[in-house]
Scaffold this active site. Sequence first.
Site, PDB file in Angstrom:
ATOM      1  N   ARG A 115       0.572  -1.599   0.108  1.00  0.00           N
ATOM      2  CA  ARG A 115      -0.008   0.207  -0.065  1.00  0.00           C
ATOM      3  C   ARG A 115       0.473   1.177   0.576  1.00  0.00           C
ATOM      4  NH1 ARG A 115      -3.312   2.887   4.721  1.00  0.00           N
ATOM      5  NH2 ARG A 115      -3.743   4.681   3.665  1.00  0.00           N
ATOM      6  N   HIS A 159      -2.436  10.984   1.011  1.00  0.00           N
ATOM      7  CA  HIS A 159      -2.265  11.174   2.160  1.00  0.00           C
ATOM      8  C   HIS A 159      -1.619  12.247   3.147  1.00  0.00           C
ATOM      9  CE1 HIS A 159      -1.408   7.141   4.677  1.00  0.00           C
ATOM     10  NE2 HIS A 159      -0.770   8.201   6.068  1.00  0.00           N
ATOM     11  N   GLU A 205      -7.746   8.249   5.981  1.00  0.00           N
ATOM     12  CA  GLU A 205      -7.743   9.325   7.259  1.00  0.00           C
ATOM     13  C   GLU A 205      -8.555  10.733   7.706  1.00  0.00           C
ATOM     14  OE1 GLU A 205      -4.660   8.589  10.453  1.00  0.00           O
ATOM     15  OE2 GLU A 205      -5.699   5.882  10.413  1.00  0.00           O
ATOM     16  N   ASN A 330      -9.064   1.538   8.940  1.00  0.00           N
ATOM     17  CA  ASN A 330      -7.611   1.801   9.664  1.00  0.00           C
ATOM     18  C   ASN A 330      -7.544   1.434  11.516  1.00  0.00           C
ATOM     19  OD1 ASN A 330      -6.651   2.022   7.317  1.00  0.00           O
ATOM     20  ND2 ASN A 330      -5.416   4.383   7.315  1.00  0.00           N
ATOM     21  N   TYR A 332      -6.166   0.677  16.040  1.00  0.00           N
ATOM     22  CA  TYR A 332      -4.205   0.474  15.951  1.00  0.00           C
ATOM     23  C   TYR A 332      -5.036   0.116  17.439  1.00  0.00           C
ATOM     24  CZ  TYR A 332      -1.767   3.015  12.097  1.00  0.00           C
ATOM     25  OH  TYR A 332      -1.301   3.039  11.416  1.00  0.00           O
ATOM     26  N   GLU A 400      -4.251  -0.449   8.039  1.00  0.00           N
ATOM     27  CA  GLU A 400      -3.164   0.087   8.579  1.00  0.00           C
ATOM     28  C   GLU A 400      -3.539  -0.848  10.140  1.00  0.00           C
ATOM     29  OE1 GLU A 400      -2.399   3.633   9.200  1.00  0.00           O
ATOM     30  OE2 GLU A 400      -2.362   4.776   6.997  1.00  0.00           O
TER      31      GLU A 400
END
Length: 505
Positions: A115, A159, A205, A330, A332, A400
């Site tokens: 990616r 991005h 994002e 994404n 985390y 991600e």
Amino acid sequence: MCFVHAVTGSTRFQGGALLQDGGFINPTLQAVPKREALEIEADQTPPFYLGMATAAPQIEGANATDGRGPSIWDIYEGIPGKIENGDTSAVADDFYHRYLDDIGAMRLLGVKRFRMSIAWPRILPNGDGQINQKGLDFYSRVLEALLVAGIEPHITLYHWDLPQALQDRFGGWNSAQIVPVFAQYASVVFNALGNYASHWTTFNEPWTFCFLGYGQGSGAPGLNDKAQAWNCVYNVLQAHAAAVKQFRALMPGAKISMNLNCDWGQPLSGSQADADAAQRKIEFMLGAFADPIFFGDFPASVKQRISYLPQITSQMAADLKGSIDYFALNHYTSTYVIGQQGAVGLQGPCDYIETQVTPDSHLIGDEADSDWLKVTPWGFRLMLNWVNNRYHPSEIVVTENGISMKGENDMPLAQALEDTQQVNFYRDYIAAATDAVKYDKVPMTGYFAWSLLDNFEWGSGYSKRFGVVHVDYRTQQRFYKASAKFLTQLFNTTVLDPTFTYPSD
Ligand code: PNW
């Protein structure tokens, strides 16, 4: 039977037991059989593909090379005190010059998906107008090398690297003028590079670049105005719809999405107020983008509280609905959420607060090097279920997921390369996602580790290392961490020679 070892320590992931240990049982989840062993069996490949994720402004460097124009980060980095240690992205991983080595390394590791993002200021140095052919040529070279290496590119158009010219001219994402300008950029890229990839995303994002960049000022362009941040959300949605319209006309059969990030929100207590607050937190963070795309409007919880929220028209709703082909998530970490009337957060009035530590000092998960990131694999499974239950997407690709290992930047090289916390993070998060697919029937098809290389981590500069490949920034040498070997072995993508070293070592 062969096990991937090097996995000690964490007892966090034990199926159903973990859910109880975390103090919450989600009624939408089926009970999960207890795992017999903590090891993931290497002959049980996870039921989704593996890729490595990167982003142009964090790896490329060469910010003034071959006609690239300045981005909002180039300017923001120059403001004293904004970036840790005064670091800048000027050189980063020098991927602009070293892409062949890095692609070669991925080939040797057996990585099949990569990616990457395209830097808008390389293609249109002033944001619109004159096309910089050398910028397009760079990406043609990278993409050709990937295909020759048998690696499928997944391309992100944006991005966080807005051409500074557009921030100066009309305030960047705060202005509706950005919409046709982004559509022009998208069409230049689709026309020149469209044949190289079948998976695309418009934006990475937008929560991060709208609310940290325009709403809080902890990232470029460094503004502190929540109304501007919500204008950014609105203009991003319109720009996405405009780009997708062209994409569908030019590249039928290819798939496009938007990378949306969300932390899991766990109610701190069993109270209804906290349960409602946790739901609201996810509606604010994820629903603000995904609801318009799936349902044609912002969540009611957001509309009720944000007085300066622009209104989605019926034309815009029609353009947005169905404008993604797969859900790109994404993810985390997790936070505890507490209902609190009158609370104002990063996104404005929201009536909830978030914390990662309970009143009796219990951390929600182990600490990473980045202070916002705590290790909560159980939240990953719950997050995937939330997305699936609300939107019923045909396909979810996790674009991600990763960690900066606690203390890594201060470790001697040998210790940093034995990145046990990172290995355990990947083991436990991939196990949680595997359970989501297996037991909860979540249609997750792909998983990208953030990141291939240690890189420019925005305001943290080079002090946080998310790579599975270590970068020595003085020499630009690369070294595999244990996590690179763990991931590629786990996905059965390669037969690794233990003496194998990076091509440029
Ligand atoms: C994502 N936060 O950003 C980005 O897509 C990557 O560019 C980045 O390197 C990666 O996560 C690791 O941080 C985030 O402050 C930026 O909560 C900030 C936050 C989260 C994610």
